[in-house]
Design an enzyme around this catalytic site. Structure first.
Site, mmCIF file in Angstrom:
data_model
loop_
_atom_site.group_PDB
_atom_site.id
_atom_site.type_symbol
_atom_site.label_atom_id
_atom_site.label_comp_id
_atom_site.label_asym_id
_atom_site.label_seq_id
_atom_site.Cartn_x
_atom_site.Cartn_y
_atom_site.Cartn_z
ATOM 1 N N HIS A 96 -1.133 0.261 -9.875
ATOM 2 C CA HIS A 96 -1.851 -0.718 -9.137
ATOM 3 C C HIS A 96 -2.306 -2.067 -9.865
ATOM 4 O O HIS A 96 -3.377 -2.248 -9.770
ATOM 5 C CB HIS A 96 -2.726 -0.183 -8.143
ATOM 6 N N ARG A 128 0.942 -1.107 -0.133
ATOM 7 C CA ARG A 128 0.042 0.112 -0.075
ATOM 8 C C ARG A 128 0.985 1.093 -0.024
ATOM 9 O O ARG A 128 1.896 1.188 0.581
ATOM 10 C CB ARG A 128 -0.956 0.036 1.288
ATOM 11 N N GLU A 131 -4.175 7.110 -4.475
ATOM 12 C CA GLU A 131 -4.445 6.535 -5.870
ATOM 13 C C GLU A 131 -5.773 7.041 -6.274
ATOM 14 O O GLU A 131 -6.821 7.270 -5.665
ATOM 15 C CB GLU A 131 -4.501 5.134 -5.808
HETATM 16 C C1 8YV Z 1 -6.534 -5.013 -5.655
HETATM 17 C C2 8YV Z 1 -4.941 -5.480 -3.732
HETATM 18 O O1 8YV Z 1 -6.161 -4.268 -6.745
HETATM 19 O O2 8YV Z 1 -5.779 -7.512 -2.741
HETATM 20 C C3 8YV Z 1 -5.363 -6.462 -2.636
HETATM 21 O O3 8YV Z 1 -5.052 -6.048 -1.450
HETATM 22 O O4 8YV Z 1 -4.712 -4.528 -3.431
HETATM 23 C C4 8YV Z 1 -5.251 -5.782 -5.176
HETATM 24 O O5 8YV Z 1 -5.452 -7.078 -5.469
HETATM 25 C C5 8YV Z 1 -7.522 -4.358 -4.751
HETATM 26 O O6 8YV Z 1 -8.203 -5.088 -3.788
HETATM 27 C C6 8YV Z 1 -8.506 -3.690 -5.726
HETATM 28 O O7 8YV Z 1 -9.701 -4.486 -6.366
#
Ligand code: 8YV
Length: 314
Positions: free
Chosen positions: A271, A224, A253
């Site tokens: 992302h 993150r 973001e």
């Molecule tokens: C996805 C993520 O982009 O699993 C996560 O925590 O950051 C990513 O796999 C996010 O969940 C948005 O759908």
């Protein structure tokens, strides 16, 4: 919320689904249907707040369609007896692949080398310049040793890179443990961030950590954006205190600071860590299975750590 990648609704085909994102007035829809909602699926990283939970008095489960759940107020959920699940285990390999893709793109400047070819400069100006950095002889540090951290470490082993790590509590893994992020950064040449976001890890990678990583060091973040102090990163990359960075995630973001965009020693991805059809489908299916297990048996498959702890205690 946005519907994710279109996999969530089909995965929930046997359930009655209120598609809040399609409602012309979501507030009005919440007021009208809120009392009937027993599970909430969050396919993006939209904030699931105490206020939202208050409007869903019969809510029993928040199913995050992601491994990260820093956008969910878990404390508020627990206080209300609402369970929270994520999709742990459904995207580890994909995200670890992305970490290594970013690492190779950063160290070997692969995207820039391709741009050199596509622009015709290979023929006119000659070969792409040698890169100063190489993965050869590098040690890789992982901040976080959960499922994704382990998948990153396994890849590093295959690349012939010694692995070290830091987590709050030492794990049963065959890698060198360092007691803090700065100690880890000082001991390695590449630091991969694979730790949950949220208040507890905010700016864990700060100016001191970046300085410890050093002018030949590389930071890769697939976790993150909040874990890294972005202004400190920009100034470390600018001054050469840090060698380079490969980032898939950002603090705000989809807004990426123009200062980062201006830097040659940063590789930036929007992302896409888990963004493949098979993985996003698997994520949606696991979220739907959690919802089904909850509605049918009052069980869940992948509770988040805070909830698992409570369930084990009961
Ligand atoms: C996805 C993520 O982009 O699993 C996560 O925590 O950051 C990513 O796999 C996010 O969940 C948005 O759908």
């Amino acid at each position: 919320p946005a519907p994710g990648d279109g996999f969530l609704v089909p995965a929930c085909a046997d359930l009655r689904v209120l598609r809040l994102w399609e409602e012309p007035d979501p507030e009005e829809a919440l007021a009208r249907y809120g009392a009937g909602i027993r599970a909430l699926a969050n396919p993006g990283e939209h904030p699931v707040t105490a206020d939202l939970m208050d409007r869903l008095p019969n809510l029993g489960l928040i199913a995050q369609v992601g491994v990260g759940y820093d956008s969910v107020d878990v404390e508020a959920a627990v206080r209300r007896g609402v369970l929270v699940t994520n999709v742990a285990g459904s995207n580890d390999e994909e995200v670890a692949d992305t970490a290594f893709g970013l690492l190779l793109m950063t160290v070997r400047q692969l995207a820039r080398a391709e741009a050199h070819l596509r622009s015709g400069r290979w023929a006119t100006d000659g070969p792409y310049p040698l890169t100063a950095m190489s993965l050869r002889g590098r040690t890789l540090g992982v901040l976080g040793m959960g499922k994704i951290g382990r998948a990153v470490a396994r890849r590093a082993e295959a690349f012939g890179m010694p692995v070290a790590y830091h987590t709050r509590t030492r794990r049963d893994v065959p890698y060198r443990y360092l007691p803090g992020p700065a100690e880890l950064a000082a001991a390695v040449d590449v630091l991969v961030v694979a730790i949950p976001g949220g208040a507890a890890t905010r700016h864990l990678v700060d100016a001191a950590v970046l300085q410890a990583l050093g002018p030949d060091g590389v930071l890769v973040n697939v976790a993150r954006g909040s874990v890294v102090d972005e202004p400190a990163l920009v100034s470390a990359l600018r001054s050469g205190t840090l060698g380079a960075a490969g980032l898939d995630v950002f603090e705000d973001e989809p807004n990426v600071p123009p200062e980062l965009l201006a830097l040659d020693n940063a590789v930036l991805l929007p992302h896409v860590g888990s963004a493949t059809v098979p993985t996003r489908r698997a994520m949606a299916e696991l979220a739907a299975s959690n919802i089904r297990a909850w509605l049918e048996r009052h069980e869940v498959l992948t509770p988040v750590a805070e909830v698992a702890e409570l369930l084990n205690r009961d």
